[in-house]
Scaffold this motif. Structure first.
Motif, PDB file in Angstrom:
ATOM      1  N   LEU A 151       0.868  -1.376   0.047  1.00 18.02           N
ATOM      2  CA  LEU A 151       0.022   0.096   0.109  1.00 18.02           C
ATOM      3  C   LEU A 151       0.648   1.233  -0.166  1.00 18.02           C
ATOM      4  O   LEU A 151       1.747   1.525   0.733  1.00 18.02           O
ATOM      5  CB  LEU A 151      -0.815  -0.062   1.332  1.00 18.02           C
ATOM      6  N   LEU A 152       0.408   2.410  -0.759  1.00 24.94           N
ATOM      7  CA  LEU A 152       1.063   3.406  -0.826  1.00 24.94           C
ATOM      8  C   LEU A 152       0.513   4.444   0.136  1.00 24.94           C
ATOM      9  O   LEU A 152      -0.781   4.857  -0.052  1.00 24.94           O
ATOM     10  CB  LEU A 152       1.659   3.915  -2.374  1.00 24.94           C
ATOM     11  N   THR A 153       1.305   5.357   0.916  1.00 24.28           N
ATOM     12  CA  THR A 153       0.910   6.293   1.529  1.00 24.28           C
ATOM     13  C   THR A 153       1.790   7.418   1.541  1.00 24.28           C
ATOM     14  O   THR A 153       3.076   7.382   1.219  1.00 24.28           O
ATOM     15  CB  THR A 153       0.668   5.966   2.959  1.00 24.28           C
ATOM     16  N   CYS A 154       1.196   8.743   1.825  1.00 27.11           N
ATOM     17  CA  CYS A 154       2.090   9.827   1.747  1.00 27.11           C
ATOM     18  C   CYS A 154       1.479  10.791   2.821  1.00 27.11           C
ATOM     19  O   CYS A 154       0.287  10.960   3.042  1.00 27.11           O
ATOM     20  CB  CYS A 154       1.966  10.710   0.357  1.00 27.11           C
ATOM     21  N   ASP A 155       2.487  11.391   3.621  1.00 27.84           N
ATOM     22  CA  ASP A 155       2.306  12.180   4.737  1.00 27.84           C
ATOM     23  C   ASP A 155       2.434  13.716   4.213  1.00 27.84           C
ATOM     24  O   ASP A 155       3.013  13.970   3.563  1.00 27.84           O
ATOM     25  CB  ASP A 155       2.949  12.118   6.035  1.00 27.84           C
ATOM     26  N   ASP A 156       1.557  14.558   5.335  1.00 27.60           N
ATOM     27  CA  ASP A 156       1.915  15.900   5.444  1.00 27.60           C
ATOM     28  C   ASP A 156       1.111  16.796   4.388  1.00 27.60           C
ATOM     29  O   ASP A 156       0.958  18.043   4.665  1.00 27.60           O
ATOM     30  CB  ASP A 156       3.388  16.332   5.431  1.00 27.60           C
ATOM     31  N   GLY A 157       0.673  16.351   3.130  1.00 30.39           N
ATOM     32  CA  GLY A 157      -0.060  17.080   2.355  1.00 30.39           C
ATOM     33  C   GLY A 157       0.445  18.372   1.684  1.00 30.39           C
ATOM     34  O   GLY A 157      -0.252  19.207   1.830  1.00 30.39           O
ATOM     35  N   LEU A 158       1.683  18.358   1.069  1.00 26.29           N
ATOM     36  CA  LEU A 158       2.197  19.355   0.623  1.00 26.29           C
ATOM     37  C   LEU A 158       1.932  19.809  -1.060  1.00 26.29           C
ATOM     38  O   LEU A 158       1.404  18.514  -1.406  1.00 26.29           O
ATOM     39  CB  LEU A 158       3.930  19.484   0.879  1.00 26.29           C
ATOM     40  N   LEU A 159       1.868  20.690  -1.307  1.00 23.27           N
ATOM     41  CA  LEU A 159       1.179  21.010  -2.754  1.00 23.27           C
ATOM     42  C   LEU A 159       2.105  20.179  -3.857  1.00 23.27           C
ATOM     43  O   LEU A 159       1.411  19.727  -4.875  1.00 23.27           O
ATOM     44  CB  LEU A 159       1.510  22.418  -3.291  1.00 23.27           C
ATOM     45  N   ASN A 160       3.169  19.712  -3.767  1.00 25.79           N
ATOM     46  CA  ASN A 160       3.817  18.803  -4.658  1.00 25.79           C
ATOM     47  C   ASN A 160       3.102  17.398  -4.665  1.00 25.79           C
ATOM     48  O   ASN A 160       3.191  16.691  -5.856  1.00 25.79           O
ATOM     49  CB  ASN A 160       5.338  18.627  -4.336  1.00 25.79           C
ATOM     50  N   ASN A 161       2.319  16.920  -3.703  1.00 28.96           N
ATOM     51  CA  ASN A 161       1.645  15.905  -3.915  1.00 28.96           C
ATOM     52  C   ASN A 161       0.574  15.820  -5.157  1.00 28.96           C
ATOM     53  O   ASN A 161       0.548  14.841  -5.683  1.00 28.96           O
ATOM     54  CB  ASN A 161       0.607  15.767  -2.699  1.00 28.96           C
ATOM     55  N   VAL A 162       0.103  17.112  -5.341  1.00 27.65           N
ATOM     56  CA  VAL A 162      -0.911  17.318  -6.640  1.00 27.65           C
ATOM     57  C   VAL A 162      -0.182  17.468  -7.771  1.00 27.65           C
ATOM     58  O   VAL A 162      -0.503  16.786  -8.833  1.00 27.65           O
ATOM     59  CB  VAL A 162      -1.880  18.349  -6.340  1.00 27.65           C
ATOM     60  N   THR A 163       0.864  18.358  -7.781  1.00 26.67           N
ATOM     61  CA  THR A 163       1.520  18.750  -8.979  1.00 26.67           C
ATOM     62  C   THR A 163       2.583  17.857  -9.387  1.00 26.67           C
ATOM     63  O   THR A 163       2.764  17.697 -10.741  1.00 26.67           O
ATOM     64  CB  THR A 163       2.282  20.151  -8.772  1.00 26.67           C
ATOM     65  N   ALA A 164       3.301  17.124  -8.607  1.00 24.61           N
ATOM     66  CA  ALA A 164       4.331  16.027  -9.143  1.00 24.61           C
ATOM     67  C   ALA A 164       4.129  14.782  -8.574  1.00 24.61           C
ATOM     68  O   ALA A 164       4.273  13.876  -9.581  1.00 24.61           O
ATOM     69  CB  ALA A 164       5.751  16.534  -8.274  1.00 24.61           C
ATOM     70  N   MET A 165       3.413  14.284  -7.798  1.00 28.09           N
ATOM     71  CA  MET A 165       2.976  13.001  -7.059  1.00 28.09           C
ATOM     72  C   MET A 165       1.957  12.298  -8.133  1.00 28.09           C
ATOM     73  O   MET A 165       1.906  11.522  -8.717  1.00 28.09           O
ATOM     74  CB  MET A 165       3.200  12.880  -5.740  1.00 28.09           C
ATOM     75  N   VAL A 166       0.826  13.030  -7.903  1.00 33.26           N
ATOM     76  CA  VAL A 166      -0.201  12.354  -8.583  1.00 33.26           C
ATOM     77  C   VAL A 166      -0.279  11.984  -9.877  1.00 33.26           C
ATOM     78  O   VAL A 166      -0.552  10.808 -10.456  1.00 33.26           O
ATOM     79  CB  VAL A 166      -1.639  13.294  -8.163  1.00 33.26           C
ATOM     80  N   PRO A 167       0.458  13.099 -10.853  1.00 33.23           N
ATOM     81  CA  PRO A 167       0.602  12.744 -12.406  1.00 33.23           C
ATOM     82  C   PRO A 167       1.417  11.342 -12.527  1.00 33.23           C
ATOM     83  O   PRO A 167       0.917  10.566 -13.437  1.00 33.23           O
ATOM     84  CB  PRO A 167       1.280  13.959 -12.895  1.00 33.23           C
TER      85      PRO A 167
END
Length: 381
Positions: A120-136
């Protein structure tokens, strides 16, 4: 397995469950020889797939923005380069079974049996790069992730997290040793070297966690003045795209983007304190109101929670109880190996595996296989 028995014998848990670093010489030997050799023989993969109905939960902290120049290993080593993240996703996708957060939810409820080698993949802290760099990158590989966000992300214009501010100000404050009166106590600022500044940051993180957000802001304002920064210092971090994506949290509109991207949102308190250092009243407020803020923003239940920092020194049984009483279905630590068929029943102390910036594929596989944690237990590291 027989190799485990030869290498480890009867393992013992590390003191307090902490994931301490290996000695430097041993770490180099593991990275350069042991893990690559075991990965090449496919031992690590066989070891992981031989364990039925278990789950490796990986912890990321985001992807470094393309326009951001990493320059501070103390902070930036928690995040991963985009190319490295893509390689890891493709490796996991090809050799393991990457499940969705909802699969995990069903498994914890006893409604689903996991495939071999589940991750399972998880990511902590919710910084803007989660949407701009990670989600794509996740969408590119057709994978899902459980993003743990603070209540600050429920607002339209969240500020830079207080622990980042504290670090910035300490790095810029005049060198030397000084005292600052705060809430009937004298806080010592030891800033004679970079190492002292880093140690002071962690000490003050624990100390300021005892206070609510309002009092933390009072202290940070005084420290900002001492560091010689102007009142609008934060503007530089918002105007530069790399700094903005690296340090600014997601906003309420970004939460909608996460959900539309078919990702899952979990809670991570209101403001990311060291929970074990807070009063019971403040710990409860952080856990409960963080969930409420996110639920109100997204209009759906928030069922999973991750403790800030997540090491044994930052969480107590009190926090386990509060997470359950706040309405979460499960909560994750940030150490402890894989989730086994036994440990999954301790749903508010689920272990995870932390992925660091320079981790090679063979190291990742040692982590996912549970070999690394067994080794640490054997060494008491």
């Amino acid at each position: 397995s027989s190799l485990d028995e030869i290498l480890f014998g009867e393992p013992t848990q590390p003191a307090m469950g902490r994931r301490k670093p290996y000695p430097k010489a041993l770490s180099s030997l593991l990275r350069q020889l042991v893990y690559p050799s075991l990965a090449a023989t496919r031992y690590l993969r066989r070891r992981r797939h031989a364990e039925s109905d278990t789950l490796a939960v990986l912890t990321y902290h985001g992807v470094l923005p393309a326009s951001y120049e990493a320059h501070d290993s103390f902070f930036d080593d928690a995040m991963i380069q985009a190319d490295a993240f893509r390689r890891q996703l493709r490796f996991l996708k090809s050799n393991y079974s990457v499940i969705t957060p909802e699969d995990c939810q069903q498994w914890l409820q006893g409604e689903l049996r996991l495939p071999g080698g589940a991750v399972l993949l998880t990511c902590d802290d919710g910084l803007l790069n989660n949407v701009t760099a990670m989600v794509p990158l996740l969408q590119e590989e057709g994978l899902k992730c459980l993003f743990f966000l603070t209540g600050d992300s429920a607002s339209d214009h969240p500020g830079i997290p207080w622990y980042f501010q504290l670090y910035f100000f300490l790095m810029l404050a005049p060198a030397g040793v000084s005292r600052m009166d705060f809430e009937a106590s004298a806080i010592v600022l030891s800033l004679r070297s970079r190492a002292e500044r880093e140690a002071t940051w962690w000490r003050l993180m624990r100390e300021l966690s005892k206070h609510d957000s309002k009092l933390r802001r009072v202290f940070l304002e005084r420290l900002r003045v001492a560091a010689g920064l102007s009142e609008n210092w934060e503007a530089a971090y918002r105007q530069d795209s790399g700094l903005r994506e690296r340090y600014v949290p997601l906003s309420a509109s970004d939460l909608s983007h996460l959900l539309k991207s078919d990702m899952t949102i979990g809670g991570h308190t209101l403001s990311h304190p060291v929970l074990a250092r807070t009063t019971s009243e403040l710990a409860w407020k952080e856990i409960l109101e963080g969930r409420q803020a996110l639920q109100q923003a997204v209009g759906k239940p928030i069922w999973a929670f991750a403790y800030p920092f997540g090491d044994a020194g930052s969480v107590t049984d009190r926090e386990f109880d509060f997470a359950r009483e706040a309405g979460y279905e499960c909560a994750f630590l940030n150490f402890g190996g894989c989730v086994s068929d036994t440990s999954r029943h301790r749903r508010f102390a689920l272990p995870r595996l932390h992925v660091s910036a320079n981790m090679q594929i063979s190291e990742l596989e040692a982590l996912v296989s549970g070999f690394d944690w067994s080794l640490r237990c054997w060494f008491g590291a």
